[in-house]
Enzyme design. Structure first.
Site, PDB file in Angstrom:
ATOM      1  N   GLU A 184      44.157  28.907  34.900  1.00  0.00           N
ATOM      2  CA  GLU A 184      42.525  28.518  35.067  1.00  0.00           C
ATOM      3  C   GLU A 184      42.529  27.478  36.324  1.00  0.00           C
ATOM      4  O   GLU A 184      43.438  26.886  36.908  1.00  0.00           O
ATOM      5  CB  GLU A 184      42.592  27.249  33.956  1.00  0.00           C
ATOM      6  CG  GLU A 184      42.322  27.546  32.456  1.00  0.00           C
ATOM      7  CD  GLU A 184      42.260  26.559  31.477  1.00  0.00           C
ATOM      8  OE1 GLU A 184      41.683  25.514  31.875  1.00  0.00           O
ATOM      9  OE2 GLU A 184      42.561  26.803  30.237  1.00  0.00           O
TER      10      GLU A 184
ATOM     11  N   GLU B 163      47.753  24.856  27.735  1.00  0.00           N
ATOM     12  CA  GLU B 163      48.089  23.576  28.295  1.00  0.00           C
ATOM     13  C   GLU B 163      48.918  22.673  27.268  1.00  0.00           C
ATOM     14  O   GLU B 163      48.366  21.529  26.518  1.00  0.00           O
ATOM     15  CB  GLU B 163      46.923  22.577  28.335  1.00  0.00           C
ATOM     16  CG  GLU B 163      46.014  23.297  29.438  1.00  0.00           C
ATOM     17  CD  GLU B 163      44.564  22.641  29.890  1.00  0.00           C
ATOM     18  OE1 GLU B 163      44.243  22.975  31.153  1.00  0.00           O
ATOM     19  OE2 GLU B 163      44.105  22.076  28.962  1.00  0.00           O
TER      20      GLU B 163
END
Ligand code: BGP
Length: 487
Positions: free
Chosen positions: A385, A192
């Site tokens: 995810e 991320e």
């Protein structure tokens, strides 16, 4: 036209070292930045959600350094994956996953970050784990950095503010490529990437009250991470020709609140500044023009070194990936109702339901995102995810009925299938937290994502025994049928 998921689609599960391994001071591991995050099981739901819990200041940092406490530092204990991984892997194999996404703990390999030689015991841990995965027919998707950097790098160099940390990172990545290279199938240098902006302690390890200009420091750190990412891609491709190295963001899918042109423009900006900027640098190899205006308006000055632009240009990623949990609204209107979301507070969408933590559930948003990401980069896409954090209550006989999680997974996987039919080159899906683990944002155990239950409460009490939830059998069937049987 494609009718469904490709045969070799990578169905999987995702986890991260700091949220699962525990044993923070064993096997030669050094202290890392996640080991310093304080949590109290007595906190109310509102207190757990507070933004300051994700931020760090000098006082909290020093108190954590001086403490050997496990109860209040949940990342130090995780779910004891460090000792239980063999049994866990048996369960993962029973579930039928084709790929395991997990991260490598930098401080297990280089306890201080700037050590001359790696810690062999740390390397051995991952060699054994990855070998065992392959022996069971499970591929390995390794995140090189999922938030936790050796504390020493923060103390000595100010972490990502310094070019020295880039150098240390590249020593770490070289070791991984050379020593673990034949055991890893997909690499992800950074989890991320946009977290640095939205969660600066996790993402770029900044201690807030030690910064004169916090906003500028964030972008300086991000620049160093971009360089570290590009040089890691270069190194990986040189050491392991043909290796697949990706870029990832936390995807904040955004819709205009109305068809008012100003709202649509706001959406474009929100998308650029929160999402595309990060993937654009990694996948297109340059700072996008729209950021010049943003930096100017925000008074951000990034120090670049000669050659940096060339490094970014020459070393782009092989695939793009993202975490996807929710979508949000863009509006120019002040005072729009807010709700929580991963890493950020989001504007509320009246058409969506939320999870118990306020995250807006939007399966169609996943199809939208997949189409957008593929349109933009034309690179293979990996959903790194996705999942639902919920409270699970075991029955007296130990069974765990979690129809809400099955609904969530089903609706998102259905939309992924639609995206594949739309022509998106989607190569894999690693469901987040497929084994319960410590929440990254709120640090609690009771926010559970798993199809595998772990008996541990917020204060770290419990047998740590693993058991199968109803969703375990559902996901197993989904995988066995190649994503066709979602009943
Ligand atoms: C992502 C992180 C993960 C994970 C997930 C869920 O941002 O990469 O580490 O934890 O979000 O978030 P949370 O644990 O806060 O519910």
């Amino acid at each position: 036209m494609r009718t469904g998921f490709p045969k070799d689609f990578l169905w999987g599960g995702a986890m991260a070292a700091s949220q699962a391994e525990g044993s923070y001071d064993q096997g030669g591991k050094g202290l890392d930045t996640q080991d310093l995050r304080y949590f109290d099981a007595a906190w109310s739901k509102e207190e757990r959600a507070l933004k300051q819990n994700r931020r760090m200041n000098g006082e909290k940092f020093d108190a954590a350094l001086a403490s050997g406490d496990l109860e209040h530092y949940p990342f130090r204990r995780g779910i004891d994956f460090y000792h239980r991984w063999r049994e866990d892997l048996d369960l993962f194999a029973e579930l039928g996953i084709k790929v395991l996404r997990t991260s490598i703990s930098w401080a297990r390999i280089y306890p201080n970050g700037d050590d001359e030689t790696p810690n062999e015991e740390g390397l051995r841990f991952y060699m054994d784990l990855f070998d065992a995965c392959h022996a069971k027919g499970i591929k390995v998707f390794a995140t090189i950095l999922h938030y936790n950097i050796p504390v020493h790098l923060v103390q000595k160099y100010g972490g990502w503010k310094s070019r020295k940390t880039v150098e240390c990172f590249l020593r770490y990545t070289r070791t991984l490529f050379e020593r673990l290279g034949d055991r890893v199938d997909y690499w992800l240098p950074f989890n991320e990437f946009n977290a640095g902006k939205f969660n600066p302690y996790n993402g770029v390890c900044l201690v807030e009250d030690q910064e004169e200009d916090y906003s500028n420091a964030i972008f300086q750190c991000l620049h160093h991470q971009f360089i570290a990412n590009a040089l890691a891609v270069k190194q990986g491709h040189e050491i392991l020709p043909g290796s697949k190295i990706g870029g990832m963001i936390a995807r904040f899918t955004t819709y205009p609140a109305t068809c008012k042109p100003a709202d649509v423009m706001q959406m474009i900006h929100d998308d650029q500044y929160s999402n595309w900027f990060y993937l654009d640098v990694m996948a297109r190899g340059r700072y996008p023009a729209y950021m010049e205006r943003y930096f100017e308006a925000e008074g951000i000055h990034i120090q670049m070194e000669p050659g940096d632009e060339e490094i970014l240009r020459a070393n782009t990623v092989d695939f793009v990936s993202f975490s996807y949990y929710f979508s949000q609204i863009s509006t120019t209107e002040q005072g729009w109702e807010k709700t929580s979301g991963n890493l950020i507070m989001a504007n509320k969408n009246p058409y969506l339901e939320t999870s118990e933590w306020g995250w807006q559930k939007d399966p169609v948003g996943l199809r939208i995102t997949l189409n957008q990401v593929y349109d933009r980069y034309q690179l293979p896409v990996f959903v790194a995810e996705n999942g639902l954090g919920a409270i699970d209550v075991p029955e007296a006989d130990g069974s765990i009925h979690d129809p809400y999680r099955i609904d969530y997974l089903r609706s998102h996987i259905e939309q992924m299938r639609e995206a594949v039919r739309d022509g998106v080159d989607l190569i894999g899906y690693t469901m987040w937290g497929f084994i319960d683990l410590v929440s990254c944002g709120s640090m609690e155990m009771s926010k559970r994502y798993g199809v595998i239950y772990v008996d541990q409460d917020d204060a770290g009490r419990g047998t740590l025994a693993r058991s199968r939830k109803d969703s375990f059998y559902w996901y197993k069937k989904c995988i066995e049928s190649g994503g066709e049987d979602l009943a």
